[in-house]
Design an enzyme around this catalytic site. Structure first.
Site, PDB file in Angstrom:
ATOM      1  N   ASP A  68      37.614  51.105 111.159  1.00 37.60           N
ATOM      2  CA  ASP A  68      37.023  49.798 111.421  1.00 37.60           C
ATOM      3  C   ASP A  68      37.882  49.090 112.449  1.00 37.60           C
ATOM      4  OD1 ASP A  68      38.894  47.828 109.809  1.00 37.60           O
ATOM      5  OD2 ASP A  68      38.361  49.394 108.371  1.00 37.60           O
ATOM      6  N   ASP A 162      32.282  40.821 105.205  1.00 37.17           N
ATOM      7  CA  ASP A 162      33.717  40.918 104.913  1.00 37.17           C
ATOM      8  C   ASP A 162      34.136  39.628 104.224  1.00 37.17           C
ATOM      9  OD1 ASP A 162      36.453  41.125 104.887  1.00 37.17           O
ATOM     10  OD2 ASP A 162      36.697  41.079 107.054  1.00 37.17           O
ATOM     11  N   GLU A 164      36.921  37.765 102.298  1.00 39.43           N
ATOM     12  CA  GLU A 164      38.323  37.731 101.904  1.00 39.43           C
ATOM     13  C   GLU A 164      38.961  36.378 102.166  1.00 39.43           C
ATOM     14  OE1 GLU A 164      40.902  39.867 104.930  1.00 39.43           O
ATOM     15  OE2 GLU A 164      38.980  40.862 105.248  1.00 39.43           O
TER      16      GLU A 164
END
Length: 437
Positions: A68, A162, A164
């Site tokens: 990634d 994503d 986080e």
């Protein structure tokens, strides 16, 4: 994906300025989660041995390898040598597209196109910047799709969130924000979006909620083992595992996140085929369903309340990640559409049509109630407190029999009529009374 603050390496690129760097630091809940500096990656405190010490030989060779990347993999505007990446055995690449409400990775389109030309499966991720109001999640999802497209072609994995960064939200607010983002993606694309997270974020910040366990999981765990280990949040399986942020791959400058896909090349190819929606997959795989519904009569489109739906000659298919793919047909489907379909109080179906308790009777279960049908009585809905009482009495197998009306208003409350009586809900006491004829 973390470079500015998380277990690994999907990096946040928007932290170049000092002000942005300060805001990034405010997003992390504990000192151990704060970025060490621009471009630095750090494993979360609970993920075990440093990622650089693990042996790649511990992971089965049959698991497809992937990377990634974000703008951090372009120091000094260095290009990535995608042919060299593919030659090194890398089969997929997940590329950062957007972050928050305003940032687009300037290398996204070039990396995506060149990776595909080199023969890699590609995926795209959005680095979430949660905030209030919750509607900002939909705004970020829409902007992400404006940059990436719907991913409805071959060679592309489903869109990735994503998650986080906490953004100062409570666990409940953060869950609501993430659900809003993911539901917008599935409604717009017809694909089940992938959720990226790591253990301490999920257990500490998300309070280990299990409400996302139906979404495919991309899990970051730098534990030095041959698998990610036990999963949080009620997940029983992982789709992808990010196992280090300290990998090295020819064609890419510096350290890089390394990932594997569960758990063979066939599953990677299937996951990268965006041509068929979740509705298409079930319809194409089930000969009995095709015979029941016959040919489609209109194109698939977004459903009220989220998810997707498709109309066929003899019925309907509805899908969302939360409910799965379910059919509604015959008299029940006609009544359901007349009530407003998934825009009604019934919401989306959570079962295919089933037998009810009386011979010859049928029922379909929805998020907000049920519809019962027989040829003599027709199709009628039951919902709310009246439905709960009806089910407790034995539903159609009780002394009441089948419903012969939808719920309607009466003085002081609501009522449903059945073959052999009524159920009446009193608004002042919130109780339901059974009246037998």
């Amino acid at each position: 994906m973390l470079s500015a603050g998380r277990p690994g390496a999907i990096s946040t690129d928007a932290g170049a300025s000092s002000d942005a760097a300060k805001s990034i630091r405010q997003d992390y809940a504990s000192p151990g989660d704060v970025p060490l500096g621009e471009g630095t990656t750090v494993a979360p405190p609970d993920e075990g041995a440093p990622s650089g010490t693990r042996s790649p030989l511990a992971i089965p060779a049959s698991w497809p390898r992937g990377v990634d990347i974000s703008s951090w993999q372009h120091p000094g505007s260095t290009e990535i040598g995608w042919n060299a990446v593919r030659a090194a055995g890398i089969g997929f690449a997940i590329i950062k597209a957007t972050e928050g409400s305003g940032y687009t990775n300037p290398y996204f389109a070039t990396d995506r196109d060149h990776a595909r030309q080199a023969g890699l499966v590609v995926g795209m991720y959005h680095y979430a910047r949660p905030m209030l109001p919750i509607a900002t999640a939909v705004d970020q999802a829409d902007r992400f799709l404006a940059v990436t497209g719907s991913t409805r072609s071959t060679g592309q994995l489903a869109p990735v969130l994503d998650l986080e960064a906490q953004g100062g939200l409570s666990a409940a607010q953060l869950a609501g924000w993430a659900h809003a983002f993911l539901e917008e993606i599935e409604t717009r694309t017809g694909r089940a979006p992938i959720l990226y997270t790591y253990r301490s974020f999920w257990t500490d910040i998300m309070k280990n909620t299990t409400s996302f366990s139906r979404y495919p999981l991309w899990f970051a765990s730098y534990n030095g083992g041959s698998s990610p280990g036990a999963l949080p949040g009620g997940w029983q399986q992982w789709l992808m595992w990010q196992y280090t942020s300290a990998g090295n791959v020819p064609g890419i400058a510096g350290d890089i996140d390394l990932n594997v896909f569960c758990c063979n090349s066939g599953s990677l190819s299937a996951g990268a085929d965006g041509r068929a929606s979740e509705i298409d997959k079930r319809y194409n795989a089930d000969a009995g369903l095709r015979s029941l519904l016959a040919a489609n009569s209109r194109a698939e489109e977004p459903a009220g309340g989220g998810g997707r739906w498709k109309q066929f000659q003899r019925g309907l298919l509805f899908w969302s990640v939360a409910t799965g793919v379910h059919e509604v047909h015959g008299g029940i489907s006609a009544r359901y559409l007349a009530l407003g379909g998934s825009n009604s109080l019934l919401g989306r179906p959570t079962s295919d049509e089933l037998d009810a308790e009386i011979a010859g009777s049928r029922q379909s279960v929805f998020q907000g109630g049920r519809i019962y049908w027989t040829r003599p009585t027709g199709a009628h809905e039951v919902h709310g407190a009246i439905l709960y009482s009806y089910l407790a009495l034995g539903s159609a197998g009780s002394d009441l029999g089948l419903p012969i009306s939808d719920e309607y208003s009466v003085d002081g409350g609501r009522e449903s009529a059945f073959q052999h009586g009524w159920l009446r809900w009193d608004a002042s006491s919130n109780t339901v009374t059974t009246i037998l004829s």
